[in-house]
Design a protein around this motif. Structure first.
Motif, PDB file in Angstrom:
ATOM      1  N   UNK A  27      -2.403  12.922  75.228  1.00  0.00           N
ATOM      2  CA  UNK A  27      -3.230  11.779  74.811  1.00  0.00           C
ATOM      3  C   UNK A  27      -4.682  12.145  75.067  1.00  0.00           C
ATOM      4  N   UNK A  28      -5.521  12.029  74.038  1.00  0.00           N
ATOM      5  CA  UNK A  28      -6.945  12.317  74.183  1.00  0.00           C
ATOM      6  C   UNK A  28      -7.755  11.183  73.574  1.00  0.00           C
ATOM      7  N   UNK A  29      -8.919  10.920  74.144  1.00  0.00           N
ATOM      8  CA  UNK A  29      -9.857   9.990  73.526  1.00  0.00           C
ATOM      9  C   UNK A  29     -10.350  10.600  72.219  1.00  0.00           C
ATOM     10  N   UNK A  30     -10.828   9.762  71.319  1.00  0.00           N
ATOM     11  CA  UNK A  30     -11.280  10.230  70.005  1.00  0.00           C
ATOM     12  C   UNK A  30     -12.583   9.527  69.636  1.00  0.00           C
ATOM     13  N   UNK A  31     -13.670   9.865  70.323  1.00  0.00           N
ATOM     14  CA  UNK A  31     -14.938   9.167  70.090  1.00  0.00           C
ATOM     15  C   UNK A  31     -15.532   9.393  68.700  1.00  0.00           C
ATOM     16  N   UNK A  32     -15.134  10.451  67.997  1.00  0.00           N
ATOM     17  CA  UNK A  32     -15.678  10.727  66.660  1.00  0.00           C
ATOM     18  C   UNK A  32     -15.113   9.805  65.586  1.00  0.00           C
ATOM     19  N   UNK A  33     -14.003   9.149  65.859  1.00  0.00           N
ATOM     20  CA  UNK A  33     -13.383   8.255  64.876  1.00  0.00           C
ATOM     21  C   UNK A  33     -14.194   6.962  64.766  1.00  0.00           C
ATOM     22  N   UNK A  34     -14.194   6.364  63.574  1.00  0.00           N
ATOM     23  CA  UNK A  34     -14.905   5.096  63.371  1.00  0.00           C
ATOM     24  C   UNK A  34     -14.236   3.949  64.108  1.00  0.00           C
ATOM     25  N   UNK A  35     -12.908   3.995  64.201  1.00  0.00           N
ATOM     26  CA  UNK A  35     -12.167   2.967  64.933  1.00  0.00           C
ATOM     27  C   UNK A  35     -11.795   3.519  66.301  1.00  0.00           C
ATOM     28  N   UNK A  36     -11.437   2.639  67.209  1.00  0.00           N
ATOM     29  CA  UNK A  36     -11.064   3.028  68.562  1.00  0.00           C
ATOM     30  C   UNK A  36      -9.597   3.476  68.566  1.00  0.00           C
ATOM     31  N   UNK A  37      -9.379   4.778  68.520  1.00  0.00           N
ATOM     32  CA  UNK A  37      -8.031   5.344  68.463  1.00  0.00           C
ATOM     33  C   UNK A  37      -7.902   6.492  69.459  1.00  0.00           C
ATOM     34  N   UNK A  38      -6.671   6.839  69.757  1.00  0.00           N
ATOM     35  CA  UNK A  38      -6.357   8.022  70.546  1.00  0.00           C
ATOM     36  C   UNK A  38      -5.894   9.134  69.620  1.00  0.00           C
ATOM     37  N   UNK A  39      -6.097  10.366  70.042  1.00  0.00           N
ATOM     38  CA  UNK A  39      -5.437  11.520  69.446  1.00  0.00           C
ATOM     39  C   UNK A  39      -4.158  11.740  70.252  1.00  0.00           C
ATOM     40  N   UNK A  40      -3.025  11.660  69.594  1.00  0.00           N
ATOM     41  CA  UNK A  40      -1.746  11.872  70.265  1.00  0.00           C
ATOM     42  C   UNK A  40      -1.103  13.152  69.757  1.00  0.00           C
ATOM     43  N   UNK A  41      -0.405  13.855  70.647  1.00  0.00           N
ATOM     44  CA  UNK A  41       0.513  14.912  70.246  1.00  0.00           C
ATOM     45  C   UNK A  41       1.896  14.392  70.568  1.00  0.00           C
ATOM     46  N   UNK A  42       2.767  14.386  69.549  1.00  0.00           N
ATOM     47  CA  UNK A  42       4.094  13.799  69.686  1.00  0.00           C
ATOM     48  C   UNK A  42       5.137  14.886  69.461  1.00  0.00           C
ATOM     49  N   UNK A  43       6.061  15.014  70.414  1.00  0.00           N
ATOM     50  CA  UNK A  43       7.131  16.015  70.350  1.00  0.00           C
ATOM     51  C   UNK A  43       8.356  15.405  69.681  1.00  0.00           C
ATOM     52  N   UNK A  44       8.812  16.043  68.599  1.00  0.00           N
ATOM     53  CA  UNK A  44      10.004  15.595  67.886  1.00  0.00           C
ATOM     54  C   UNK A  44      11.176  16.553  68.085  1.00  0.00           C
ATOM     55  N   UNK A  45      11.170  17.293  69.169  1.00  0.00           N
ATOM     56  CA  UNK A  45      12.271  18.201  69.483  1.00  0.00           C
ATOM     57  C   UNK A  45      12.044  19.585  68.933  1.00  0.00           C
ATOM     58  N   UNK A  46      12.060  19.728  67.604  1.00  0.00           N
ATOM     59  CA  UNK A  46      11.886  21.048  67.019  1.00  0.00           C
ATOM     60  C   UNK A  46      10.455  21.318  66.573  1.00  0.00           C
ATOM     61  N   UNK A  47       9.597  20.302  66.619  1.00  0.00           N
ATOM     62  CA  UNK A  47       8.180  20.499  66.307  1.00  0.00           C
ATOM     63  C   UNK A  47       7.346  19.381  66.908  1.00  0.00           C
ATOM     64  N   UNK A  48       6.060  19.652  67.027  1.00  0.00           N
ATOM     65  CA  UNK A  48       5.110  18.660  67.516  1.00  0.00           C
ATOM     66  C   UNK A  48       4.156  18.319  66.384  1.00  0.00           C
ATOM     67  N   UNK A  49       3.844  17.029  66.263  1.00  0.00           N
ATOM     68  CA  UNK A  49       2.904  16.556  65.261  1.00  0.00           C
ATOM     69  C   UNK A  49       1.803  15.765  65.952  1.00  0.00           C
ATOM     70  N   UNK A  50       0.646  15.720  65.304  1.00  0.00           N
ATOM     71  CA  UNK A  50      -0.490  14.968  65.827  1.00  0.00           C
ATOM     72  C   UNK A  50      -0.576  13.618  65.127  1.00  0.00           C
TER      73      UNK A  50
END
Length: 114
Positions: A27-50
């Motif tokens: 989980x990372x802060x994302x100050x460059x985004x226009x809205x207040x969001x996090x950057x997430x890395x999500x593990x789906x077992x065989x791959x990770x997606x952002x």
């Protein structure tokens, strides 16, 4: 409340929309985004997606790290302020902000939702 969308064929929905259970591993802060969001890395077992997820009103980093989420994984990639969001972490509007959808019990990352 009132349901407003047209009815669709359930088989078609399951053919077109691929939702899977994932575990948040970063989980990372994302100050460059226009809205207040996090950057997430999500593990789906065989791959990770952002994912860029608007969960900042309800969750701190520690709340999300290790949490299981339900995500749509076949929508393609959307670029937000240079960040490639590869899946859509699902949520609903709660009293304090967006609440992510999760499982009642832990399941293996990558498990398909149907």
């Amino acid at each position: 409340m009132g349901l407003t969308e047209e009815r669709i064929d359930p088989a078609r929905f399951l053919e077109d929309v691929e939702m899977r259970v994932g575990e948040v591993v970063d989980v990372e802060d994302f100050p460059a985004a226009r809205k207040d969001v996090y950057k997430l890395t999500v593990d789906f077992g065989d791959e990770q997606l952002q994912s860029a997820a608007g969960l900042t009103d309800v969750y701190d980093h520690e709340d999300l790290l290790g949490a299981q989420v339900i995500a749509v994984v076949n929508l393609g990639t959307v670029t937000i302020a240079g960040f490639e969001s590869e899946c859509l972490v699902t949520g609903v509007d709660g009293a304090d902000g967006v609440v992510h959808l999760t499982t009642e019990r832990d399941v293996e990352p990558g498990t398909r939702v149907y």
